[in-house]
Write an enzyme that holds these catalytic residues in place. Structure first.
Site, mmCIF file in Angstrom:
data_model
loop_
_atom_site.group_PDB
_atom_site.id
_atom_site.type_symbol
_atom_site.label_atom_id
_atom_site.label_comp_id
_atom_site.label_asym_id
_atom_site.label_seq_id
_atom_site.Cartn_x
_atom_site.Cartn_y
_atom_site.Cartn_z
ATOM 1 N N LYS A 16 17.924 -18.419 73.877
ATOM 2 C CA LYS A 16 16.498 -18.926 74.033
ATOM 3 C C LYS A 16 15.696 -18.567 72.383
ATOM 4 C CE LYS A 16 13.771 -19.727 77.242
ATOM 5 N NZ LYS A 16 14.214 -21.394 77.812
ATOM 6 N N THR A 63 18.761 -19.402 79.949
ATOM 7 C CA THR A 63 18.044 -19.308 79.227
ATOM 8 C C THR A 63 17.140 -18.614 79.578
ATOM 9 O OG1 THR A 63 17.503 -21.681 78.865
ATOM 10 C CG2 THR A 63 19.917 -20.732 77.499
ATOM 11 N N HIS A 266 3.514 -21.964 40.362
ATOM 12 C CA HIS A 266 2.846 -21.897 38.214
ATOM 13 C C HIS A 266 1.468 -22.481 38.463
ATOM 14 C CE1 HIS A 266 6.820 -23.448 37.350
ATOM 15 N NE2 HIS A 266 6.881 -24.249 38.430
#
Length: 308
Positions: A16, A63, A266
């Site tokens: 799950k 689950t 950057h």
């Protein structure tokens, strides 16, 4: 582990994902509150091959049951505990309660709720959302064998000087100028694996792993920046990454290995001009922040015989 099924090499797991749970604890007098919010993911390695090949679900842990177990176990925890300890607790439950389950893998991401201060005093029940996240993964086998990993996601760091990049390979495609003066910004992702090999050997001190997470984060940050007055020069992101990893292993003997990912985000110098001259002449002051494309730098450091 792969099994031979009808002439095929077959591996499976089920679980799950992204179960969200928040837990509040109160001090003995009920005045001070403590809160955590966790996103829990569970994977079970189990003997349920028949569900794949014979339409027989009798060996499957549903689950939905896994999801409910997260809430039930959170309720049972009467004392505040670390994400690591909760992950181990859940994994131990699945490997001991179900004969079919041989290994449980529990991942937790902790949302960074931080206690606020009002009028200079910590608030009893007020919290604000921070930035970087505390992560952990516990892998527990039925034998009691443990592999425990903790980490940080989204640790954004920036320094405005004491960084450069020189001496790199130059060819016909290279346009980047060499410099000893630039901004250095990154978003650190770190994973470190502990030396503990069974859940019987982990420290029993309350919130040990929460404190260790904060200590590791402090070492990483301090190494990146250097001393408050002088800082520390970074000749490359690679060099800084290595120093951060080395400092962590030198400081914490119960950490076996560390993996760091540090993109080079950057900040580009701004120079603007027209036919009349400069609109903006760069003097280490005005930059264009970017987030892509960015450099990608990652490495891992391990003690001898340690595997990440």
């Amino acid at each position: 582990m792969a099994k031979n099924v009808e002439g095929f090499e077959f591996e499976q797991r089920h679980g799950k994902e992204r179960v969200r749970v928040a837990r509040v604890w109160k001090s003995k007098d009920g005045k001070r509150h403590f809160v955590v919010e966790w996103r829990v993911s569970i994977n079970l390695l189990s003997d349920c091959v028949n569900s794949y090949i014979r339409d027989d679900n009798s060996d499957i842990v549903a689950t939905d049951t896994m999801k409910n177990t997260v809430y039930a176990k959170a309720k049972e925890c009467s004392e505040i505990l670390s994400a690591e300890d909760f992950a181990i607790l859940l994994a131990k439950h699945f490997t001991s309660f179900y004969r079919q389950v041989t290994t449980a893998i529990v991942n937790i991401v902790e949302k960074p709720w931080e206690r606020v201060s009002v009028d200079g005093q910590p608030h009893e029940h007020g919290f604000k959302l921070g930035s970087e996240k505390h992560t952990t993964e516990a892998i527990v086998k039925k034998s009691g064998a443990l592999q425990l990993t903790s980490g940080i996601e989204g640790l954004s760091l920036l320094k405005t000087t004491k960084s450069g990049f020189e001496g790199f390979i130059r060819d016909k495609f290279t346009a980047l100028p060499e410099t000893r003066e630039r901004m250095l910004a990154t978003e650190v992702t770190a994973l470190w694996r502990y030396t503990y090999e069974s859940f019987y050997s982990i420290p029993q001190k309350p919130l040990y792993f929460t404190d260790k997470y904060l200590d590791v984060k402090r070492v990483l940050v301090d190494t990146f920046f250097g001393s408050p007055k002088e800082g520390v020069y970074s000749p490359s992101v690679q060099s800084t990454l290595y120093q951060m990893g080395k400092a962590t292993l030198n400081r914490f003997p119960d950490i076996a290995s560390i993996q760091l990912k540090m993109p080079n985000i950057h900040f580009l110098p701004v120079n603007l001009s027209n036919k009349d001259g400069h609109i903006v002449k760069f003097d280490d002051d005005v930059y264009l922040p970017t987030d892509e494309p960015h450099g990608s730098i990652e490495a891992s450091l391990s003690r001898t015989r340690s595997k990440m």
